[in-house]
Design a protein around this motif. Structure first.
Motif, PDB file in Angstrom:
ATOM      1  N   LEU A  15      -1.088  -0.018 -37.830  1.00 24.48           N
ATOM      2  CA  LEU A  15      -1.332  -0.508 -36.463  1.00 24.48           C
ATOM      3  C   LEU A  15      -2.238  -1.727 -36.514  1.00 24.48           C
ATOM      4  CD1 LEU A  15      -1.339  -0.014 -33.308  1.00 24.48           C
ATOM      5  CD2 LEU A  15      -3.525   1.117 -33.711  1.00 24.48           C
ATOM      6  N   ASN A  16      -1.723  -2.870 -36.063  1.00 29.81           N
ATOM      7  CA  ASN A  16      -2.612  -4.024 -35.943  1.00 29.81           C
ATOM      8  C   ASN A  16      -2.981  -4.189 -34.494  1.00 29.81           C
ATOM      9  OD1 ASN A  16      -2.707  -4.904 -38.722  1.00 29.81           O
ATOM     10  ND2 ASN A  16      -0.514  -5.270 -38.455  1.00 29.81           N
ATOM     11  N   GLU A  55      -5.291   5.914 -16.736  1.00 32.46           N
ATOM     12  CA  GLU A  55      -4.562   5.899 -15.451  1.00 32.46           C
ATOM     13  C   GLU A  55      -5.456   6.433 -14.325  1.00 32.46           C
ATOM     14  OE1 GLU A  55      -1.865   4.415 -15.124  1.00 32.46           O
ATOM     15  OE2 GLU A  55      -0.920   4.410 -17.090  1.00 32.46           O
ATOM     16  N   ARG A  63      -0.653  11.035 -30.199  1.00 33.57           N
ATOM     17  CA  ARG A  63      -0.909   9.769 -30.869  1.00 33.57           C
ATOM     18  C   ARG A  63      -2.044   9.933 -31.887  1.00 33.57           C
ATOM     19  NH1 ARG A  63       0.322   4.432 -27.420  1.00 33.57           N
ATOM     20  NH2 ARG A  63       0.799   5.895 -25.764  1.00 33.57           N
ATOM     21  N   THR A  83       1.249  -2.753 -16.907  1.00 36.23           N
ATOM     22  CA  THR A  83       1.865  -1.609 -17.547  1.00 36.23           C
ATOM     23  C   THR A  83       2.371  -2.030 -18.928  1.00 36.23           C
ATOM     24  OG1 THR A  83       3.629   0.020 -17.346  1.00 36.23           O
ATOM     25  CG2 THR A  83       4.047  -2.092 -16.327  1.00 36.23           C
ATOM     26  N   ARG A  84       2.420  -1.133 -19.854  1.00 37.44           N
ATOM     27  CA  ARG A  84       2.833  -1.376 -21.246  1.00 37.44           C
ATOM     28  C   ARG A  84       1.931  -2.379 -21.966  1.00 37.44           C
ATOM     29  NH1 ARG A  84       4.713   2.722 -22.326  1.00 37.44           N
ATOM     30  NH2 ARG A  84       6.042   2.115 -24.028  1.00 37.44           N
ATOM     31  N   GLY A  85       0.725  -2.523 -21.520  1.00 37.24           N
ATOM     32  CA  GLY A  85      -0.170  -3.488 -22.140  1.00 37.24           C
ATOM     33  C   GLY A  85      -0.925  -2.926 -23.337  1.00 37.24           C
ATOM     34  N   GLY A  86      -0.724  -1.651 -23.626  1.00 40.54           N
ATOM     35  CA  GLY A  86      -1.410  -1.059 -24.764  1.00 40.54           C
ATOM     36  C   GLY A  86      -2.706  -0.358 -24.395  1.00 40.54           C
ATOM     37  N   LYS A  87      -2.832   0.079 -23.141  1.00 38.50           N
ATOM     38  CA  LYS A  87      -4.043   0.775 -22.705  1.00 38.50           C
ATOM     39  C   LYS A  87      -4.216   2.104 -23.430  1.00 38.50           C
ATOM     40  CE  LYS A  87      -2.470   1.262 -18.412  1.00 38.50           C
ATOM     41  NZ  LYS A  87      -1.277   0.443 -18.402  1.00 38.50           N
ATOM     42  N   THR A  88      -3.130   2.896 -23.370  1.00 42.04           N
ATOM     43  CA  THR A  88      -3.249   4.246 -23.909  1.00 42.04           C
ATOM     44  C   THR A  88      -3.445   4.216 -25.430  1.00 42.04           C
ATOM     45  OG1 THR A  88      -1.886   5.010 -22.083  1.00 42.04           O
ATOM     46  CG2 THR A  88      -2.136   6.506 -23.913  1.00 42.04           C
ATOM     47  N   GLU A  89      -2.802   3.246 -26.061  1.00 37.37           N
ATOM     48  CA  GLU A  89      -2.991   3.065 -27.500  1.00 37.37           C
ATOM     49  C   GLU A  89      -4.467   2.778 -27.792  1.00 37.37           C
ATOM     50  OE1 GLU A  89       0.043   2.935 -29.580  1.00 37.37           O
ATOM     51  OE2 GLU A  89      -1.527   3.480 -30.985  1.00 37.37           O
ATOM     52  N   LEU A 122       3.869  -7.352 -27.679  1.00 33.88           N
ATOM     53  CA  LEU A 122       4.105  -5.994 -27.160  1.00 33.88           C
ATOM     54  C   LEU A 122       5.236  -5.981 -26.130  1.00 33.88           C
ATOM     55  CD1 LEU A 122       0.713  -4.139 -26.617  1.00 33.88           C
ATOM     56  CD2 LEU A 122       2.155  -4.342 -28.624  1.00 33.88           C
ATOM     57  N   GLN A 125      -7.219  -5.952 -27.501  1.00 35.85           N
ATOM     58  CA  GLN A 125      -7.652  -4.585 -27.846  1.00 35.85           C
ATOM     59  C   GLN A 125      -8.877  -4.645 -28.759  1.00 35.85           C
ATOM     60  OE1 GLN A 125      -3.850  -3.308 -29.450  1.00 35.85           O
ATOM     61  NE2 GLN A 125      -3.472  -1.898 -27.752  1.00 35.85           N
TER      62      GLN A 125
HETATM   63  N1  LIG Z   1      -1.593  -3.046 -31.163  1.00 38.54           N
HETATM   64  C1  LIG Z   1      -0.364  -2.570 -31.059  1.00 38.54           C
HETATM   65  N2  LIG Z   1       0.559  -2.821 -31.997  1.00 38.54           N
HETATM   66  C2  LIG Z   1       1.818  -2.351 -31.895  1.00 38.54           C
HETATM   67  N3  LIG Z   1       2.243  -1.607 -30.887  1.00 38.54           N
HETATM   68  C3  LIG Z   1       1.369  -1.310 -29.901  1.00 38.54           C
HETATM   69  C4  LIG Z   1       0.022  -1.771 -29.927  1.00 38.54           C
HETATM   70  N4  LIG Z   1      -0.604  -1.340 -28.814  1.00 38.54           N
HETATM   71  C5  LIG Z   1       0.321  -0.626 -28.128  1.00 38.54           C
HETATM   72  N5  LIG Z   1       1.492  -0.623 -28.775  1.00 38.54           N
HETATM   73  C6  LIG Z   1       2.744   0.014 -28.335  1.00 38.54           C
HETATM   74  O1  LIG Z   1       3.158  -0.594 -27.132  1.00 38.54           O
HETATM   75  C7  LIG Z   1       3.676   0.374 -26.220  1.00 38.54           C
HETATM   76  C8  LIG Z   1       2.849   0.379 -24.945  1.00 38.54           C
HETATM   77  O2  LIG Z   1       1.542   0.793 -25.259  1.00 38.54           O
HETATM   78  P1  LIG Z   1       0.745   1.853 -24.384  1.00 38.54           P
HETATM   79  O3  LIG Z   1       1.549   3.045 -24.111  1.00 38.54           O
HETATM   80  O4  LIG Z   1      -0.568   2.033 -25.036  1.00 38.54           O
HETATM   81  O5  LIG Z   1       0.594   0.969 -23.073  1.00 38.54           O
HETATM   82  P2  LIG Z   1       0.049   1.370 -21.649  1.00 38.54           P
HETATM   83  O6  LIG Z   1      -0.630   0.157 -21.131  1.00 38.54           O
HETATM   84  O7  LIG Z   1      -0.707   2.624 -21.743  1.00 38.54           O
HETATM   85  O8  LIG Z   1       1.433   1.563 -20.877  1.00 38.54           O
HETATM   86  P3  LIG Z   1       1.768   2.468 -19.586  1.00 38.54           P
HETATM   87  O9  LIG Z   1       1.627   1.565 -18.419  1.00 38.54           O
HETATM   88  O10 LIG Z   1       3.203   2.865 -19.838  1.00 38.54           O
HETATM   89  O11 LIG Z   1       0.824   3.625 -19.591  1.00 38.54           O
HETATM   90  C9  LIG Z   1       3.628   1.702 -26.945  1.00 38.54           C
HETATM   91  O12 LIG Z   1       4.864   1.951 -27.546  1.00 38.54           O
HETATM   92  C10 LIG Z   1       2.553   1.474 -28.006  1.00 38.54           C
HETATM   93  O13 LIG Z   1       2.724   2.304 -29.133  1.00 38.54           O
END
Ligand SMILES: Nc1ncnc2c1ncn2[C@@H]1O[C@H](COP(=O)(O)OP(=O)(O)OP(=O)(O)O)[C@@H](O)[C@H]1O
Ligand SMILES: [Mg+2]
Length: 493
Positions: A55-56, A186, A130, A89-95, A250, A61
């Motif tokens: 994971l980079n 969330e 995760r 959304t999908r910005g990588g928050k949960t990650e 992403l 982040q």
């Molecule tokens: N640094 C990273 N490198 C590669 N993939 C990533 C990275 N950060 C997040 N991702 C991937 O991108 C996707 C979206 O990330 P994540 O679920 O964390 O976003 P989110 O902002 O929580 O989205 P949501 O609005 O759906 O809750 C996921 O598949 C996650 O594994």
């Protein structure tokens, strides 16, 4: 007189593996350089994603993680230890949240970390799994684990740290935990009162100054603690927008251009630009009425009590994505009234399993009709079930959610029966909560539509609406007739 040496001092003994590990973990001295190394090198080498690659972290982040770690190890200049992150959304928050939880647990022995998501599925599948995955995919990290309990989202490390992944849907279950680090994912989808009364007190109870609090989310609800935090003085704030996520790979820009066309300007501003807007979020169902009608105690029915109903139907919502659930609702009609007899949900089952499940549930409850969501995957289930049940006195009816008018009428029927007081529901918190997922939306031409919030489960309500629809069939309402006309006209075109 010399004291007898009851137990050799630690430096004279051969350390057990466990002791060595504990020592190593507690000895790590964190410096600014170390933090850079952890974020830029260690994470990429040691946190292995599901696809086997390291994971980079994205730049944004890393920036947030850096600020947090500096603060956690007393290397910053002040700051409140409170962070508010709003993001597309999908910005990588949960990650980010999961990685931060894991890093803090590994680096700071005996840290209690509580991560909260609005619903159970997000807490377990989104966050717990995760972190769990990062631990077991790396042998070295796996050795740091003392025990893992999936059913209650708990991860304990040998260094005494604990990570708990909880959901906000069960407020009683939130009491009694204390946390040094509290992360609310969330946060815009969790009622303000629950955050204030049940969640924040987890960090309040601890006296240490190194407590950390995170509230994270998309800015879709101004009536939320997330909004208060964003506008208050206490929080360090970060905003992540779609351009950041595209830059880091992403998301891709074509995808963004595609969704931009599907959403209203306000919706795009909220979900992709991370801007606060008021999306019309009036409840579609009268929630006071729902509360009033959730009164049936759950019980199992024998043959006789089932045959007391005039008719029983089953409604089935088929999971559309790997993560959502399939639900069956069983509704009985008695005179003018409808009773939700029971419901069932499952996740992650194949279609043939679902078929067997539907057939046996229909027989078990002596249903005369099964109404199935035939959108997407459901179409196959519906066809096969029709064949299987031919000649068995169970009628199979498909329903297509993709047709807007029909879909609206389906929910409107449920709303009508509820408001008329004809529908009795189970006394069940999970069921009641799901009604919250439905909001009124006004289209450009002023007509009403139903919109579902993405962060609240609604599969049981879909099943319920489908089951009610089963009592309709045979009658042809005006709307249905018009719809048929639409189809006929478009076929001719
Ligand atoms: N640094 C990273 N490198 C590669 N993939 C990533 C990275 N950060 C997040 N991702 C991937 O991108 C996707 C979206 O990330 P994540 O679920 O964390 O976003 P989110 O902002 O929580 O989205 P949501 O609005 O759906 O809750 C996921 O598949 C996650 O594994
Ligand atoms: Mg998320």
């Amino acid at each position: 007189m010399r004291m007898a040496m009851a137990y050799p001092p630690i430096y004279l003994r051969k350390l057990s593996d466990k002791e060595k590990l504990v020592k190593r973990m507690t000895m790590i001295r964190i410096t600014e350089t170390r933090i850079e190394k952890i974020l830029n090198e260690w994470v990429g080498k040691n946190l292995i994603k599901g696809d086997g690659k390291g994971l980079n972290l994205t730049e944004y982040q890393k920036n947030i993680a850096r600020d947090v770690l500096l603060r956690a190890f007393g290397l910053d200049r002040g700051g409140s230890g409170k962070y508010c992150i709003i993001s597309c959304t999908r910005g990588g928050k949960t990650e980010l949240v999961s990685v931060l939880g894991l890093l803090l647990a590994l680096l700071r022995p005996a840290t209690q970390i509580v991560i909260i998501a609005p619903i159970y599925r997000q807490a377990i599948e989104g966050i717990f799994e995760r972190i769990d995955g990062y631990l077991w995919r790396n042998k070295k990290l796996w050795k740091a684990v003392r025990r893992i309990q999936r059913h209650n989202g708990r991860i304990e490390l040998k260094n005494g740290s604990k990570i708990l992944c909880l959901s906000a849907t069960n407020p009683e279950g939130l009491l009694g935990y204390g946390a040094d680090v509290l992360i609310v994912d969330e946060a815009g989808s969790i009622p303000r009162d629950i955050i204030k009364q049940r969640i924040l007190r987890m960090v309040m109870t601890k006296k240490e100054t190194k407590n950390l609090l995170f509230t994270i989310g998309t800015p879709h609800n101004r009536d939320s603690y997330l909004f208060d935090a964003w506008n208050g003085e206490d929080f360090t704030k970060y905003r992540i927008v779609w351009r950041d996520a595209v830059r880091e790979g992403l998301m891709n820009e074509d995808e963004i251009n595609f969704v931009r066309k599907q959403l209203s300007e306000d919706e795009f501003a909220v979900w992709y630009e991370a801007q606060w807007r008021d999306l019309s979020e009036d409840d579609f169902f009268d929630m006071a009425r729902v509360r009033e009608k959730c009164i049936i105690e759950k019980k199992s029915y024998d043959k006789e009590s089932l045959s007391a109903f005039d008719e029983i139907t089953l409604g089935c919502d088929i999971a559309r994505y790997g993560t959502s659930k399939s639900a069956i609702a069983i509704v009985g009609k008695l005179g003018e009234n409808f009773y939700l007899i029971d419901y069932r949900t499952v996740s992650k089952k194949g279609l043939s399993w679902i078929l067997g499940w539907l057939e046996s549930t229909a027989k078990r409850f002596r249903a005369s009709k099964v109404v199935i969501d035939e959108t997407g995957l459901g179409a196959g289930v519906c066809d096969v079930l029709k064949e299987r049940l031919v000649g068995k006195d169970i009628e199979v009816i498909g329903f297509n959610f993709a047709k807007r008018k029909e879909r609206f009428n389906l929910y409107d029927r449920l709303k009508y029966e509820l408001e008329e007081g004809n529908l009795y529901l189970l006394k069940d918190e999970k069921l009641r909560q799901q009604f919250n997922a439905f909001k009124v939306k006004y289209r450009a031409d002023g007509t009403k539509d139903v919109e579902k919030l993405r962060n609240i489960e609604s599969d049981i309500i879909d099943g319920l609406a489908l089951a009610l629809h089963g009592f309709n069939s045979g009658k042809c309402s005006v709307a249905e007739f018009m719809l048929d006309l639409d189809v006929v006209l478009s076929m001719g075109a």
